[in-house]
Design a protein around this motif. Structure first.
Motif, PDB file in Angstrom:
ATOM      1  N   GLY A  58       0.821  -1.212   0.000  1.00  0.00           N
ATOM      2  CA  GLY A  58       0.000   0.000   0.000  1.00  0.00           C
ATOM      3  C   GLY A  58       0.850   1.254   0.000  1.00  0.00           C
ATOM      4  N   ASP A  59       1.883   1.254   0.814  1.00  0.00           N
ATOM      5  CA  ASP A  59       2.799   2.387   0.891  1.00  0.00           C
ATOM      6  C   ASP A  59       3.498   2.589  -0.456  1.00  0.00           C
ATOM      7  N   TYR A  60       3.973   1.517  -1.054  1.00  0.00           N
ATOM      8  CA  TYR A  60       4.652   1.569  -2.351  1.00  0.00           C
ATOM      9  C   TYR A  60       3.699   2.087  -3.447  1.00  0.00           C
ATOM     10  N   ALA A  61       2.468   1.579  -3.437  1.00  0.00           N
ATOM     11  CA  ALA A  61       1.491   1.970  -4.447  1.00  0.00           C
ATOM     12  C   ALA A  61       1.172   3.467  -4.377  1.00  0.00           C
ATOM     13  N   LEU A  62       1.021   3.986  -3.181  1.00  0.00           N
ATOM     14  CA  LEU A  62       0.706   5.409  -3.025  1.00  0.00           C
ATOM     15  C   LEU A  62       1.905   6.303  -3.279  1.00  0.00           C
ATOM     16  N   LEU A  63       3.027   5.989  -2.663  1.00  0.00           N
ATOM     17  CA  LEU A  63       4.170   6.889  -2.703  1.00  0.00           C
ATOM     18  C   LEU A  63       5.045   6.742  -3.934  1.00  0.00           C
ATOM     19  N   LYS A  64       5.228   5.545  -4.431  1.00  0.00           N
ATOM     20  CA  LYS A  64       6.127   5.322  -5.568  1.00  0.00           C
ATOM     21  C   LYS A  64       5.389   5.277  -6.908  1.00  0.00           C
ATOM     22  N   LEU A  65       4.163   4.744  -6.888  1.00  0.00           N
ATOM     23  CA  LEU A  65       3.434   4.573  -8.143  1.00  0.00           C
ATOM     24  C   LEU A  65       2.298   5.578  -8.316  1.00  0.00           C
ATOM     25  N   SER A  66       2.036   6.374  -7.286  1.00  0.00           N
ATOM     26  CA  SER A  66       0.958   7.383  -7.310  1.00  0.00           C
ATOM     27  C   SER A  66      -0.400   6.783  -7.670  1.00  0.00           C
ATOM     28  N   LYS A  67      -0.664   5.588  -7.162  1.00  0.00           N
ATOM     29  CA  LYS A  67      -1.966   4.953  -7.385  1.00  0.00           C
ATOM     30  C   LYS A  67      -3.029   5.666  -6.554  1.00  0.00           C
ATOM     31  N   ARG A  68      -4.274   5.551  -6.985  1.00  0.00           N
ATOM     32  CA  ARG A  68      -5.401   6.117  -6.229  1.00  0.00           C
ATOM     33  C   ARG A  68      -5.750   5.192  -5.072  1.00  0.00           C
ATOM     34  N   GLY A  69      -6.324   5.744  -4.040  1.00  0.00           N
ATOM     35  CA  GLY A  69      -6.736   4.957  -2.878  1.00  0.00           C
ATOM     36  C   GLY A  69      -7.772   3.910  -3.191  1.00  0.00           C
ATOM     37  N   SER A  70      -8.543   4.119  -4.262  1.00  0.00           N
ATOM     38  CA  SER A  70      -9.589   3.158  -4.629  1.00  0.00           C
ATOM     39  C   SER A  70      -9.101   2.035  -5.543  1.00  0.00           C
ATOM     40  N   ASP A  71      -7.880   2.148  -6.067  1.00  0.00           N
ATOM     41  CA  ASP A  71      -7.329   1.076  -6.911  1.00  0.00           C
ATOM     42  C   ASP A  71      -7.190  -0.208  -6.094  1.00  0.00           C
ATOM     43  N   ARG A  72      -7.404  -1.366  -6.729  1.00  0.00           N
ATOM     44  CA  ARG A  72      -7.328  -2.651  -6.035  1.00  0.00           C
ATOM     45  C   ARG A  72      -5.933  -3.250  -6.158  1.00  0.00           C
ATOM     46  N   ILE A  73      -5.522  -3.896  -5.075  1.00  0.00           N
ATOM     47  CA  ILE A  73      -4.275  -4.662  -5.035  1.00  0.00           C
ATOM     48  C   ILE A  73      -4.669  -6.107  -4.755  1.00  0.00           C
ATOM     49  N   TYR A  74      -4.090  -7.036  -5.500  1.00  0.00           N
ATOM     50  CA  TYR A  74      -4.416  -8.457  -5.369  1.00  0.00           C
ATOM     51  C   TYR A  74      -3.199  -9.258  -4.938  1.00  0.00           C
ATOM     52  N   VAL A  75      -3.432 -10.255  -4.096  1.00  0.00           N
ATOM     53  CA  VAL A  75      -2.365 -11.202  -3.756  1.00  0.00           C
ATOM     54  C   VAL A  75      -2.163 -12.081  -4.983  1.00  0.00           C
ATOM     55  N   TRP A  76      -0.971 -12.071  -5.509  1.00  0.00           N
ATOM     56  CA  TRP A  76      -0.624 -12.858  -6.689  1.00  0.00           C
ATOM     57  C   TRP A  76      -0.013 -14.191  -6.267  1.00  0.00           C
ATOM     58  N   GLN A  77       0.810 -14.135  -5.220  1.00  0.00           N
ATOM     59  CA  GLN A  77       1.418 -15.344  -4.643  1.00  0.00           C
ATOM     60  C   GLN A  77       1.570 -15.118  -3.158  1.00  0.00           C
ATOM     61  N   GLY A  78       1.119 -16.093  -2.363  1.00  0.00           N
ATOM     62  CA  GLY A  78       1.245 -16.007  -0.918  1.00  0.00           C
ATOM     63  C   GLY A  78       2.690 -16.138  -0.474  1.00  0.00           C
ATOM     64  N   PRO A  79       2.929 -16.166   0.831  1.00  0.00           N
ATOM     65  CA  PRO A  79       4.301 -16.226   1.350  1.00  0.00           C
ATOM     66  C   PRO A  79       5.122 -17.344   0.700  1.00  0.00           C
ATOM     67  N   ALA A  80       6.263 -16.947   0.144  1.00  0.00           N
ATOM     68  CA  ALA A  80       7.174 -17.869  -0.538  1.00  0.00           C
ATOM     69  C   ALA A  80       8.568 -17.264  -0.525  1.00  0.00           C
ATOM     70  N   GLN A  81       9.520 -17.981  -1.055  1.00  0.00           N
ATOM     71  CA  GLN A  81      10.885 -17.464  -1.131  1.00  0.00           C
ATOM     72  C   GLN A  81      10.912 -16.216  -2.012  1.00  0.00           C
ATOM     73  N   SER A  82      11.664 -15.235  -1.571  1.00  0.00           N
ATOM     74  CA  SER A  82      11.769 -13.970  -2.294  1.00  0.00           C
ATOM     75  C   SER A  82      12.663 -14.089  -3.522  1.00  0.00           C
ATOM     76  N   ALA A  83      12.223 -13.474  -4.618  1.00  0.00           N
ATOM     77  CA  ALA A  83      13.056 -13.385  -5.820  1.00  0.00           C
ATOM     78  C   ALA A  83      14.035 -12.215  -5.680  1.00  0.00           C
ATOM     79  N   ALA A  84      13.592 -11.143  -5.021  1.00  0.00           N
ATOM     80  CA  ALA A  84      14.411  -9.938  -4.872  1.00  0.00           C
ATOM     81  C   ALA A  84      15.459 -10.073  -3.768  1.00  0.00           C
ATOM     82  N   LYS A  85      15.124 -10.795  -2.723  1.00  0.00           N
ATOM     83  CA  LYS A  85      16.010 -10.974  -1.571  1.00  0.00           C
ATOM     84  C   LYS A  85      16.111 -12.451  -1.221  1.00  0.00           C
ATOM     85  N   PRO A  86      16.952 -13.208  -1.956  1.00  0.00           N
ATOM     86  CA  PRO A  86      17.080 -14.645  -1.712  1.00  0.00           C
ATOM     87  C   PRO A  86      17.331 -14.957  -0.230  1.00  0.00           C
TER      88      PRO A  86
END
Length: 134
Positions: A58-86
């Motif tokens: 939510g913080d990333y969407a508002l501050l970095k992507l300038s998304k609207r508060g009404s835009d939807r965010i969906y879980v694409w994959q639940g807790p799993a190993q990180s691709a960005a931070k192995p």
């Protein structure tokens, strides 16, 4: 060691200021969002708790992507190993519902339910939730 009569009130004031800052800090500092390919966002949290993952996206969407508060965010994959931070666990989100989603929007913030969603505003509000980890 003798303290001046001004040193004690100053020390107390500094202590109260630090305590107040700690008490008002939200979950923002407990997670980090990383953009992935295809518009996916991976959130790595320092403590695996639903609110912290939602806060991060939510913080990333508002501050970095300038998304609207009404835009939807969906879980694409639940807790799993990180691709960005192995070696760390992460949750992957998208602004588009995944094909293999739950089909309905449950009344929960559970990040293990693929397709679960919140609005950007709702996700950002989880930053203020007290968590079991403090």
């Amino acid at each position: 060691m003798k303290m001046s009569r001004h040193a004690i009130p100053t020390a107390i004031a500094v202590s109260l200021l630090i305590s107040a800052q700690t008490a008002t800090a939200g979950n923002e500092s407990r997670s980090k969002a990383y953009p992935l390919s295809n518009g996916l966002i991976e959130v790595v949290a320092d403590f695996s708790e639903n609110a912290i993952y939602w806060c991060g996206v939510g913080d990333y969407a508002l501050l970095k992507l300038s998304k609207r508060g009404s835009d939807r965010i969906y879980v694409w994959q639940g807790p799993a190993q990180s691709a960005a931070k192995p070696g760390q666990r992460a949750v992957t989100f998208s602004f588009q519902p995944p094909a293999a989603g739950s089909g309905s929007t449950p009344l929960t913030t559970d990040v293990s339910i693929v397709g679960n969603s919140l609005s950007v505003g709702q996700a950002k509000r989880t930053c203020d939730e007290r968590t079991a980890s403090g």
